[in-house]
Design a protein around this motif. Structure first.
Motif, PDB file in Angstrom:
ATOM      1  N   ILE A   1       9.241  14.962  10.055  1.00 40.79           N
ATOM      2  CA  ILE A   1       9.528  15.912   8.982  1.00 40.79           C
ATOM      3  C   ILE A   1       9.858  15.122   7.725  1.00 40.79           C
ATOM      4  CG2 ILE A   1      11.067  17.758   8.199  1.00 40.79           C
ATOM      5  CD1 ILE A   1      11.505  18.488  11.134  1.00 40.79           C
ATOM      6  N   LEU A   2       9.108  15.389   6.662  1.00 35.28           N
ATOM      7  CA  LEU A   2       9.310  14.706   5.384  1.00 35.28           C
ATOM      8  C   LEU A   2       9.362  15.783   4.303  1.00 35.28           C
ATOM      9  CD1 LEU A   2       9.455  12.007   3.796  1.00 35.28           C
ATOM     10  CD2 LEU A   2       6.961  12.110   3.604  1.00 35.28           C
ATOM     11  N   ILE A   3      10.577  16.155   3.901  1.00 36.44           N
ATOM     12  CA  ILE A   3      10.717  17.275   2.972  1.00 36.44           C
ATOM     13  C   ILE A   3      11.538  16.869   1.759  1.00 36.44           C
ATOM     14  CG2 ILE A   3      10.440  19.081   4.703  1.00 36.44           C
ATOM     15  CD1 ILE A   3      13.437  19.326   4.883  1.00 36.44           C
ATOM     16  N   GLY A   4      11.268  17.545   0.660  1.00 37.59           N
ATOM     17  CA  GLY A   4      11.993  17.309  -0.581  1.00 37.59           C
ATOM     18  C   GLY A   4      11.964  18.570  -1.410  1.00 37.59           C
ATOM     19  N   SER A   5      12.453  18.476  -2.625  1.00 31.29           N
ATOM     20  CA  SER A   5      12.461  19.628  -3.522  1.00 31.29           C
ATOM     21  C   SER A   5      12.040  19.174  -4.909  1.00 31.29           C
ATOM     22  CB  SER A   5      13.851  20.266  -3.573  1.00 31.29           C
ATOM     23  OG  SER A   5      14.797  19.355  -4.099  1.00 31.29           O
ATOM     24  N   GLN A   6      11.631  20.134  -5.702  1.00 32.80           N
ATOM     25  CA  GLN A   6      11.169  19.824  -7.050  1.00 32.80           C
ATOM     26  C   GLN A   6      12.270  19.178  -7.871  1.00 32.80           C
ATOM     27  OE1 GLN A   6       9.670  23.205  -9.162  1.00 32.80           O
ATOM     28  NE2 GLN A   6       8.441  21.985 -10.538  1.00 32.80           N
ATOM     29  N   ASN A   7      13.505  19.530  -7.598  1.00 27.48           N
ATOM     30  CA  ASN A   7      14.629  18.982  -8.362  1.00 27.48           C
ATOM     31  C   ASN A   7      14.876  17.502  -8.081  1.00 27.48           C
ATOM     32  OD1 ASN A   7      15.173  21.459  -9.533  1.00 27.48           O
ATOM     33  ND2 ASN A   7      16.556  22.079  -7.896  1.00 27.48           N
ATOM     34  N   ASN A   8      14.263  16.989  -7.013  1.00 29.59           N
ATOM     35  CA  ASN A   8      14.522  15.612  -6.637  1.00 29.59           C
ATOM     36  C   ASN A   8      13.336  14.683  -6.870  1.00 29.59           C
ATOM     37  OD1 ASN A   8      17.290  15.377  -5.173  1.00 29.59           O
ATOM     38  ND2 ASN A   8      16.417  17.305  -4.489  1.00 29.59           N
ATOM     39  N   THR A   9      12.314  15.169  -7.573  1.00 30.12           N
ATOM     40  CA  THR A   9      11.121  14.348  -7.744  1.00 30.12           C
ATOM     41  C   THR A   9      11.399  13.087  -8.558  1.00 30.12           C
ATOM     42  OG1 THR A   9      10.531  15.736  -9.650  1.00 30.12           O
ATOM     43  CG2 THR A   9       9.510  16.260  -7.561  1.00 30.12           C
ATOM     44  N   PHE A  10      12.407  13.086  -9.412  1.00 29.18           N
ATOM     45  CA  PHE A  10      12.717  11.898 -10.205  1.00 29.18           C
ATOM     46  C   PHE A  10      13.173  10.740  -9.327  1.00 29.18           C
ATOM     47  CE2 PHE A  10      13.434  15.332 -13.314  1.00 29.18           C
ATOM     48  CZ  PHE A  10      12.556  14.916 -14.292  1.00 29.18           C
ATOM     49  N   ALA A  11      13.742  11.060  -8.182  1.00 23.33           N
ATOM     50  CA  ALA A  11      14.314  10.017  -7.338  1.00 23.33           C
ATOM     51  C   ALA A  11      13.376   9.561  -6.231  1.00 23.33           C
ATOM     52  CB  ALA A  11      15.621  10.519  -6.717  1.00 23.33           C
ATOM     53  N   LEU A  12      12.174  10.146  -6.164  1.00 23.05           N
ATOM     54  CA  LEU A  12      11.265   9.804  -5.084  1.00 23.05           C
ATOM     55  C   LEU A  12      10.470   8.551  -5.414  1.00 23.05           C
ATOM     56  CD1 LEU A  12       9.830  13.328  -4.249  1.00 23.05           C
ATOM     57  CD2 LEU A  12      11.876  12.228  -3.376  1.00 23.05           C
ATOM     58  N   GLY A  13      10.047   7.875  -4.369  1.00 25.33           N
ATOM     59  CA  GLY A  13       9.120   6.775  -4.560  1.00 25.33           C
ATOM     60  C   GLY A  13       7.725   7.325  -4.811  1.00 25.33           C
TER      61      GLY A  13
END
Length: 391
Positions: free
Chosen positions: A203-215
């Motif tokens: 499971i690899l999940i995130g949110s639009q609010n966290n896209t700045f911190a993603l690789g």
């Protein structure tokens, strides 16, 4: 409970067998388990043998004056429990606010856990009340010693920075891996997954609010090479880079994949094409769940007009084991309906199709969706499908 005489008084709680007491305590957060001594003196030290330890700081006093003090008390309590614990710990869970500077203390907890060969399940959830801090500063970087927990079978990480040490021998017993809003590069993710040879659930999940911190994002093509044994796959669009154009075949069939969860926008041609590529290369799927975007205005204009007739593009698709289809936030745009029709046409064992409508869908449009799906005006492989349309 009292008998006829004073000497016959019995304490049913104290009379419970030791293994029963431990099973009861296992279902409690450690905060509550430590308080069970009020029930019976026999329970006073039972927590020391609990195989499952759960620490959650959401019950702490959140007032600004005492927040830091309580946070340090919480961390010290974890140390206290770990130091006095005298039995094997098979499951350890921590959920903690990292607004306070307690990284060093958490590192020490991880160091202590790394010395155990008994931990099978590890859950680490780090969070912050300050969204901006969480985006740019407050993510917990896993220490290198973390990756020496070679006996893990289930691992869940939230808001962590993952950088593998130079000598990483892998998690050879890991069966379930859940990464939520983590910061990880494609190269590191590939290396991590490649060294989990029997991984069954990813499971690899995130949110639009966290896209700045993603690789940087990975592609389905890159993922498929690293997940030969995966049975359950859940991927967030915020971690996926969609290949341009129609990519109808992955280099490796995902023959073990049974359950697939994706969040997508079907108005984007690349996202729809990539989703169909994964589905068509997963012949043993039993369940598909699609989470469509709630606000299509953020995705741009409809771009899938040339994909309305999907039947011809995927004539060879076979979903002989699919039993359940679930779609959330359905708007009834043409690509969405064509996708439903395609899946129904290729799934002879389909038993249930559940469609949850977006809140913007009117009652008239809802009735039209029902008519379109219930009428036999398009080919479907299974006539006994239970079609559920709801809000």
């Amino acid at each position: 409970m009292k008998g006829k005489g004073k000497g016959n008084s019995q304490d049913r709680i104290s009379a419970l067998p030791q293994d029963t007491i431990e099973k009861i305590l296992t279902h409690m957060p450690i905060r509550d388990a430590l308080r069970t001594s009020i029930l019976s003196k026999k329970w006073r030290h039972c927590w020391k043998g609990m195989p499952k330890l759960v620490f959650d700081d959401k019950y702490l006093n959140s007032s600004s004056s005492s927040k830091e003090i309580n946070k340090y008390k919480f961390v010290n309590a974890i140390f206290h429990v770990l130091m006095l614990h005298n039995g094997p710990v098979s499951e350890f869970s921590i959920s903690i606010n990292i607004d306070t500077e307690i990284v060093d203390q958490i590192d020490q907890i991880i160091l202590h856990l790394s010395k155990s060969k008994n931990i099978k399940k590890l859950i680490c959830k780090f969070w912050s009340n300050d969204v901006m801090k969480l985006l740019f500063f407050k993510r917990y970087k896993l220490p290198s010693v973390f990756f020496s927990l070679h006996g893990l079978e289930h691992l869940h990480l939230t808001h962590c920075i993952i950088e593998l040490p130079l000598k990483f021998n892998g998690f050879i017993t890991l069966r379930s891996l859940e990464l939520c809003n983590v910061n990880i590069t494609v190269k590191t993710l590939q290396q991590l997954l490649t060294n989990c040879p029997i991984l069954e659930e990813f499971i690899l999940i995130g949110s639009q609010n966290n896209t700045f911190a993603l690789g940087n994002k990975c592609t389905f093509l890159e993922l498929s090479k690293c997940l030969p044994s995966v049975q359950v796959l859940k991927i967030s669009k915020y971690y996926i880079k969609f290949a341009k154009g129609s990519m109808q075949k992955l280099p490796t069939l995902l023959v073990h994949l049974r359950i697939l969860f994706l969040d997508l926008c079907f108005l984007k041609q690349d996202e729809l094409s990539n989703a169909l590529s994964v589905i068509s290369c997963s012949p043993n799927l039993e369940k598909i769940k699609i989470e469509l975007c709630w606000i299509h205005k953020l995705c741009g204009e409809e771009t899938c007009k040339d994909l309305l007739d999907l039947q011809d593009d995927y004539l060879g698709m076979k979903l002989d084991h699919l039993e359940e289809l679930e779609i959330n936030s359905f708007h009834n745009y043409a690509p969405e309906m064509e996708f439903v029709k395609l899946i129904m046409a290729k799934s002879p064992m389909l038993k249930k199709a559940r469609i949850e409508l977006n809140s913007d869908v009117s009652v008239d449009k809802e009735n039209k969706i029902l008519r379109d799906l219930l009428r036999l005006t398009f080919p479907r492989a299974s006539l006994g499908v239970d079609i559920i349309v709801e809000r």
